[in-house]
Design a protein around this motif. Structure first.
Motif, PDB file in Angstrom:
ATOM      1  N   GLU A 138      -2.933 -11.589  -8.954  1.00 52.45           N
ATOM      2  CA  GLU A 138      -2.698 -12.317 -10.185  1.00 52.45           C
ATOM      3  C   GLU A 138      -3.029 -11.382 -11.341  1.00 52.45           C
ATOM      4  OE1 GLU A 138      -3.460 -16.547 -12.483  1.00 52.45           O
ATOM      5  OE2 GLU A 138      -4.620 -16.106 -10.670  1.00 52.45           O
ATOM      6  N   ILE A 139      -2.188 -11.386 -12.358  1.00 53.12           N
ATOM      7  CA  ILE A 139      -2.370 -10.520 -13.533  1.00 53.12           C
ATOM      8  C   ILE A 139      -2.898 -11.391 -14.667  1.00 53.12           C
ATOM      9  CG2 ILE A 139      -1.238  -8.958 -15.144  1.00 53.12           C
ATOM     10  CD1 ILE A 139       0.949  -8.591 -12.949  1.00 53.12           C
ATOM     11  N   VAL A 140      -4.080 -11.044 -15.162  1.00 57.52           N
ATOM     12  CA  VAL A 140      -4.729 -11.867 -16.180  1.00 57.52           C
ATOM     13  C   VAL A 140      -5.111 -11.020 -17.378  1.00 57.52           C
ATOM     14  CG1 VAL A 140      -5.592 -13.507 -14.476  1.00 57.52           C
ATOM     15  CG2 VAL A 140      -7.007 -11.569 -15.146  1.00 57.52           C
ATOM     16  N   ARG A 141      -5.384 -11.670 -18.486  1.00 65.11           N
ATOM     17  CA  ARG A 141      -5.791 -10.980 -19.704  1.00 65.11           C
ATOM     18  C   ARG A 141      -7.214 -10.438 -19.573  1.00 65.11           C
ATOM     19  NH1 ARG A 141      -2.067  -8.941 -22.977  1.00 65.11           N
ATOM     20  NH2 ARG A 141      -0.391 -10.420 -23.347  1.00 65.11           N
ATOM     21  N   GLY A 142      -7.437  -9.271 -20.189  1.00 67.98           N
ATOM     22  CA  GLY A 142      -8.759  -8.670 -20.163  1.00 67.98           C
ATOM     23  C   GLY A 142      -8.762  -7.433 -19.315  1.00 67.98           C
ATOM     24  N   ALA A 143      -8.901  -6.267 -19.934  1.00 65.22           N
ATOM     25  CA  ALA A 143      -8.876  -5.003 -19.193  1.00 65.22           C
ATOM     26  C   ALA A 143     -10.038  -4.941 -18.221  1.00 65.22           C
ATOM     27  CB  ALA A 143      -8.927  -3.824 -20.175  1.00 65.22           C
ATOM     28  N   SER A 144      -9.795  -4.268 -17.088  1.00 63.59           N
ATOM     29  CA  SER A 144     -10.849  -4.141 -16.074  1.00 63.59           C
ATOM     30  C   SER A 144     -11.905  -3.141 -16.515  1.00 63.59           C
ATOM     31  CB  SER A 144     -10.230  -3.716 -14.756  1.00 63.59           C
ATOM     32  OG  SER A 144      -9.510  -2.513 -14.891  1.00 63.59           O
ATOM     33  N   SER A 150       0.791  -1.226   0.000  1.00 67.17           N
ATOM     34  CA  SER A 150       0.000   0.000   0.000  1.00 67.17           C
ATOM     35  C   SER A 150       0.827   1.281   0.000  1.00 67.17           C
ATOM     36  CB  SER A 150      -0.957   0.009   1.201  1.00 67.17           C
ATOM     37  OG  SER A 150      -0.244  -0.089   2.423  1.00 67.17           O
ATOM     38  N   ARG A 151       2.141   1.164   0.084  1.00 69.56           N
ATOM     39  CA  ARG A 151       2.990   2.347  -0.086  1.00 69.56           C
ATOM     40  C   ARG A 151       3.162   2.696  -1.561  1.00 69.56           C
ATOM     41  NH1 ARG A 151       8.241   0.717   3.122  1.00 69.56           N
ATOM     42  NH2 ARG A 151       8.900   2.844   2.653  1.00 69.56           N
ATOM     43  N   GLY A 152       2.747   1.796  -2.434  1.00 68.73           N
ATOM     44  CA  GLY A 152       2.799   2.035  -3.866  1.00 68.73           C
ATOM     45  C   GLY A 152       1.545   2.726  -4.365  1.00 68.73           C
ATOM     46  N   ASP A 153       1.569   3.088  -5.636  1.00 67.65           N
ATOM     47  CA  ASP A 153       0.456   3.787  -6.275  1.00 67.65           C
ATOM     48  C   ASP A 153      -0.365   2.761  -7.068  1.00 67.65           C
ATOM     49  OD1 ASP A 153      -1.270   5.345  -7.779  1.00 67.65           O
ATOM     50  OD2 ASP A 153       0.231   6.864  -8.256  1.00 67.65           O
ATOM     51  N   LEU A 154      -1.388   2.216  -6.432  1.00 68.09           N
ATOM     52  CA  LEU A 154      -2.191   1.172  -7.063  1.00 68.09           C
ATOM     53  C   LEU A 154      -2.932   1.702  -8.286  1.00 68.09           C
ATOM     54  CD1 LEU A 154      -3.197  -1.731  -7.076  1.00 68.09           C
ATOM     55  CD2 LEU A 154      -4.973  -1.059  -5.433  1.00 68.09           C
ATOM     56  N   ASP A 155      -3.389   2.949  -8.242  1.00 64.74           N
ATOM     57  CA  ASP A 155      -4.071   3.524  -9.402  1.00 64.74           C
ATOM     58  C   ASP A 155      -3.156   3.559 -10.622  1.00 64.74           C
ATOM     59  OD1 ASP A 155      -6.418   3.907  -8.000  1.00 64.74           O
ATOM     60  OD2 ASP A 155      -5.989   5.991  -7.485  1.00 64.74           O
ATOM     61  N   HIS A 156      -1.885   3.913 -10.390  1.00 63.56           N
ATOM     62  CA  HIS A 156      -0.922   3.953 -11.499  1.00 63.56           C
ATOM     63  C   HIS A 156      -0.698   2.541 -12.045  1.00 63.56           C
ATOM     64  CE1 HIS A 156       3.102   5.783 -13.117  1.00 63.56           C
ATOM     65  NE2 HIS A 156       2.395   5.190 -14.051  1.00 63.56           N
ATOM     66  N   LEU A 157      -0.557   1.582 -11.145  1.00 61.79           N
ATOM     67  CA  LEU A 157      -0.359   0.200 -11.579  1.00 61.79           C
ATOM     68  C   LEU A 157      -1.551  -0.280 -12.402  1.00 61.79           C
ATOM     69  CD1 LEU A 157       1.440  -2.356 -11.388  1.00 61.79           C
ATOM     70  CD2 LEU A 157       0.107  -3.002  -9.368  1.00 61.79           C
ATOM     71  N   GLN A 158      -2.753   0.064 -11.984  1.00 58.25           N
ATOM     72  CA  GLN A 158      -3.944  -0.360 -12.718  1.00 58.25           C
ATOM     73  C   GLN A 158      -4.029   0.316 -14.083  1.00 58.25           C
ATOM     74  OE1 GLN A 158      -6.879   0.505  -9.631  1.00 58.25           O
ATOM     75  NE2 GLN A 158      -7.082  -1.677  -9.185  1.00 58.25           N
ATOM     76  N   ARG A 159      -3.564   1.572 -14.170  1.00 66.02           N
ATOM     77  CA  ARG A 159      -3.556   2.244 -15.472  1.00 66.02           C
ATOM     78  C   ARG A 159      -2.607   1.554 -16.438  1.00 66.02           C
ATOM     79  NH1 ARG A 159      -3.447   6.915 -12.246  1.00 66.02           N
ATOM     80  NH2 ARG A 159      -1.253   7.320 -12.756  1.00 66.02           N
ATOM     81  N   ILE A 160      -1.443   1.151 -15.929  1.00 65.82           N
ATOM     82  CA  ILE A 160      -0.493   0.424 -16.779  1.00 65.82           C
ATOM     83  C   ILE A 160      -1.102  -0.893 -17.235  1.00 65.82           C
ATOM     84  CG2 ILE A 160       1.772  -0.687 -16.848  1.00 65.82           C
ATOM     85  CD1 ILE A 160       2.718   1.372 -14.763  1.00 65.82           C
ATOM     86  N   ALA A 161      -1.759  -1.584 -16.308  1.00 68.07           N
ATOM     87  CA  ALA A 161      -2.403  -2.859 -16.655  1.00 68.07           C
ATOM     88  C   ALA A 161      -3.450  -2.648 -17.745  1.00 68.07           C
ATOM     89  CB  ALA A 161      -3.028  -3.482 -15.412  1.00 68.07           C
ATOM     90  N   ASP A 162      -4.244  -1.600 -17.607  1.00 68.07           N
ATOM     91  CA  ASP A 162      -5.273  -1.312 -18.615  1.00 68.07           C
ATOM     92  C   ASP A 162      -4.641  -1.084 -19.985  1.00 68.07           C
ATOM     93  OD1 ASP A 162      -7.323  -1.519 -16.782  1.00 68.07           O
ATOM     94  OD2 ASP A 162      -7.461   0.647 -16.409  1.00 68.07           O
ATOM     95  N   GLU A 163      -3.534  -0.352 -20.010  1.00 62.80           N
ATOM     96  CA  GLU A 163      -2.858  -0.073 -21.282  1.00 62.80           C
ATOM     97  C   GLU A 163      -2.372  -1.349 -21.955  1.00 62.80           C
ATOM     98  OE1 GLU A 163       0.266   2.595 -20.267  1.00 62.80           O
ATOM     99  OE2 GLU A 163      -1.083   4.210 -19.636  1.00 62.80           O
ATOM    100  N   GLU A 164      -2.036  -2.366 -21.149  1.00 63.62           N
ATOM    101  CA  GLU A 164      -1.534  -3.627 -21.680  1.00 63.62           C
ATOM    102  C   GLU A 164      -2.642  -4.655 -21.887  1.00 63.62           C
ATOM    103  OE1 GLU A 164       1.511  -4.074 -22.700  1.00 63.62           O
ATOM    104  OE2 GLU A 164       2.218  -2.104 -22.010  1.00 63.62           O
ATOM    105  N   GLY A 165      -3.889  -4.256 -21.640  1.00 68.43           N
ATOM    106  CA  GLY A 165      -4.995  -5.201 -21.787  1.00 68.43           C
ATOM    107  C   GLY A 165      -5.028  -6.248 -20.692  1.00 68.43           C
ATOM    108  N   LEU A 166      -4.595  -5.859 -19.491  1.00 66.61           N
ATOM    109  CA  LEU A 166      -4.514  -6.777 -18.368  1.00 66.61           C
ATOM    110  C   LEU A 166      -5.364  -6.258 -17.216  1.00 66.61           C
ATOM    111  CD1 LEU A 166      -0.622  -7.196 -18.387  1.00 66.61           C
ATOM    112  CD2 LEU A 166      -2.288  -8.816 -19.355  1.00 66.61           C
TER     113      LEU A 166
END
Length: 229
Positions: free
Chosen positions: A223-229, A184-200
């Motif tokens: 777990e990182i899976v295919r399919g944007a949220s 939780s010291r990380g930026d989860l919103d940023h991580l999710q944006r990167i995942a969205d860009e990669e279709g994950l």
């Protein structure tokens, strides 16, 4: 410099001050070697939790990014993985992982490589499980690393997180699974944006809170899976 980055640098300096020589520690009911300049897994519960939460493929293969002392990689071999690759950007960590593999009799199953993320891997390498206990604190794009240990805590502009989500799926077998440990010291919103860009998308597998003297931190395994949220 943000408060998180300042805290990360202070944490690094404290760890460097403690790392005066080779030490021994206990984790997961086993004894381990820790070399100077390598992140100490006993300072945080993340390594212990993630190592126990991961679904190791018995008879399969494991790739660990940012292996540090090699605890998760060696533990995976002890839990039945027959081919393990442990990768770290810090040379001392690579040496440390090799020593702990030898210590626990799995050196024939654990290969340790010095690499900035996936660069030292052959493009055709595929694994049944890929995992990274990430350096979750985001540092500014102009941040300059001054100590090897800072790579264990800080990620400049989330460059490593972007590389992980972009490249890790290419190193999975057809049925392979991809995981990231993120606190939780990380930026989860940023991580999710990167995942969205990669279709994950990120699926939380497990989590726990830990109370440090100055803060409460949540440790999450996704777990990182295919399919944007």
């Amino acid at each position: 410099m943000t408060n998180n980055v300042r805290t990360g640098r202070e944490e690094t300096e404290r760890l460097l001050g403690e790392a005066s020589g080779t030490t021994e520690f206990e984790l997961l009911g086993l004894e381990w070697t820790l070399l100077p300049g390598v992140f100490a897994p006993f300072h945080s519960p993340s390594t212990s939790h993630y190592s126990q939460w991961l679904p190791y493929p018995a008879g399969g293969s494991l790739l660990e990014m940012g292996c540090g002392a090699g605890v998760t990689a060696v533990y995976g071999a002890l839990r039945g993985c027959t081919a393990v690759t442990a990768v770290d950007i810090v040379p001392a960590a690579v040496d440390n992982a090799r020593r702990n593999a030898e210590r626990h009799g799995v050196a024939d199953r654990v290969r340790a490589l010095e690499s900035d993320m996936f660069r030292a891997l052959d493009p055709g390498e595929r694994y049944d499980l890929v995992f990274w206990n990430s350096n979750a604190i985001e540092a500014p794009a102009d941040f300059v690393y001054t100590q090897d240990l800072e790579h264990s805590v800080l990620d400049r502009g989330y460059e490593s997180h972007r590389a992980y989500l972009r490249e890790a799926p290419r190193h999975l077998t057809d049925t392979g699974r991809l995981f990231i440990g993120f606190n939780s010291r990380g930026d989860l919103d940023h991580l999710q944006r990167i995942a969205d860009e990669e279709g994950l998308r990120l699926q939380k597998i497990n989590s726990t809170n830990h109370e440090f003297p100055d803060r409460v931190v949540e440790f999450r395994l996704f777990e990182i899976v295919r399919g944007a949220s």
